[in-house]
Design a protein around this motif. Structure first.
Motif, PDB file in Angstrom:
ATOM      1  N   UNK A  30       9.756  70.031 127.214  1.00 58.02           N
ATOM      2  CA  UNK A  30       9.909  70.839 128.202  1.00 58.02           C
ATOM      3  C   UNK A  30       9.693  70.047 129.560  1.00 58.02           C
ATOM      4  N   UNK A  31       8.788  68.291 129.179  1.00 58.10           N
ATOM      5  CA  UNK A  31       8.595  67.115 129.391  1.00 58.10           C
ATOM      6  C   UNK A  31       9.714  66.651 130.277  1.00 58.10           C
ATOM      7  N   UNK A  32      10.747  66.746 129.928  1.00 55.13           N
ATOM      8  CA  UNK A  32      12.357  65.886 129.613  1.00 55.13           C
ATOM      9  C   UNK A  32      13.135  66.988 131.330  1.00 55.13           C
ATOM     10  N   UNK A  33      12.145  67.938 131.056  1.00 54.46           N
ATOM     11  CA  UNK A  33      13.482  68.888 131.472  1.00 54.46           C
ATOM     12  C   UNK A  33      13.026  68.939 133.077  1.00 54.46           C
ATOM     13  N   UNK A  34      12.117  68.577 132.830  1.00 52.53           N
ATOM     14  CA  UNK A  34      10.877  69.219 133.885  1.00 52.53           C
ATOM     15  C   UNK A  34      11.425  68.166 135.100  1.00 52.53           C
ATOM     16  N   UNK A  35      11.383  66.623 134.555  1.00 50.01           N
ATOM     17  CA  UNK A  35      12.370  66.248 135.016  1.00 50.01           C
ATOM     18  C   UNK A  35      13.279  65.881 135.382  1.00 50.01           C
ATOM     19  N   UNK A  36      14.108  65.965 134.919  1.00 42.16           N
ATOM     20  CA  UNK A  36      15.491  65.088 134.952  1.00 42.16           C
ATOM     21  C   UNK A  36      16.195  66.813 135.009  1.00 42.16           C
ATOM     22  N   UNK A  37      15.932  67.998 134.074  1.00 38.79           N
ATOM     23  CA  UNK A  37      16.800  68.756 133.895  1.00 38.79           C
ATOM     24  C   UNK A  37      17.330  69.463 134.887  1.00 38.79           C
ATOM     25  N   UNK A  42      18.172  74.267 133.039  1.00 35.06           N
ATOM     26  CA  UNK A  42      16.332  74.357 132.607  1.00 35.06           C
ATOM     27  C   UNK A  42      16.391  76.335 132.376  1.00 35.06           C
ATOM     28  N   UNK A  43      17.567  76.337 132.517  1.00 34.82           N
ATOM     29  CA  UNK A  43      16.995  77.605 131.831  1.00 34.82           C
ATOM     30  C   UNK A  43      17.914  78.052 131.031  1.00 34.82           C
ATOM     31  N   UNK A  44      19.153  77.673 130.407  1.00 30.87           N
ATOM     32  CA  UNK A  44      19.971  77.931 129.359  1.00 30.87           C
ATOM     33  C   UNK A  44      18.722  77.833 128.409  1.00 30.87           C
ATOM     34  N   UNK A  45      17.977  76.451 128.401  1.00 28.75           N
ATOM     35  CA  UNK A  45      17.400  75.594 127.642  1.00 28.75           C
ATOM     36  C   UNK A  45      15.971  76.701 126.915  1.00 28.75           C
ATOM     37  N   UNK A  46      15.294  76.953 128.486  1.00 27.01           N
ATOM     38  CA  UNK A  46      14.205  78.620 127.929  1.00 27.01           C
ATOM     39  C   UNK A  46      15.356  79.770 127.637  1.00 27.01           C
ATOM     40  N   UNK A  47      16.005  79.976 127.687  1.00 22.72           N
ATOM     41  CA  UNK A  47      16.159  80.784 127.232  1.00 22.72           C
ATOM     42  C   UNK A  47      17.150  80.868 125.573  1.00 22.72           C
ATOM     43  N   UNK A  48      17.268  79.463 125.167  1.00 23.74           N
ATOM     44  CA  UNK A  48      18.142  79.293 124.453  1.00 23.74           C
ATOM     45  C   UNK A  48      19.468  79.122 123.714  1.00 23.74           C
ATOM     46  N   UNK A  49      20.429  79.342 124.753  1.00 24.57           N
ATOM     47  CA  UNK A  49      21.639  79.410 125.260  1.00 24.57           C
ATOM     48  C   UNK A  49      22.161  77.642 125.141  1.00 24.57           C
ATOM     49  N   UNK A  50      23.638  77.689 125.125  1.00 22.07           N
ATOM     50  CA  UNK A  50      23.791  76.348 125.206  1.00 22.07           C
ATOM     51  C   UNK A  50      24.443  75.914 126.530  1.00 22.07           C
ATOM     52  N   UNK A  51      24.170  74.813 127.003  1.00 24.12           N
ATOM     53  CA  UNK A  51      24.596  75.136 128.173  1.00 24.12           C
ATOM     54  C   UNK A  51      25.679  73.645 129.014  1.00 24.12           C
ATOM     55  N   UNK A  52      26.086  73.345 129.836  1.00 24.29           N
ATOM     56  CA  UNK A  52      27.944  71.791 129.263  1.00 24.29           C
ATOM     57  C   UNK A  52      27.940  72.427 131.142  1.00 24.29           C
TER      58      UNK A  52
END
Length: 62
Positions: A30-37, A42-52
């Protein structure tokens, strides 16, 4: 659950609280995504879906 082994806890106890490894890892991500995502990443990670992401025009894959 991570906590100090009894053999390493002195008479005064320990300075370390037990932690759940999964929660610790989730907080690090979460900290990494907040800084670099990117927002869509970030939305895909929070929703549990893959991101490409799409390839950039200057990408070696184009």
């Amino acid at each position: 659950m991570l906590e100090p082994l009894p053999a390493f806890v002195g008479a005064d106890g320990t300075d370390f609280e037990p932690v759940v490894l999964g929660e610790l890892a989730e907080n690090v991500v979460e900290d990494y995504m907040r800084t670099y995502g990117r927002p869509d990443q970030v939305a895909a990670w929070r929703e549990g879906r893959p991101y490409v992401s799409e390839l950039a025009e200057t990408s070696a894959g184009r």
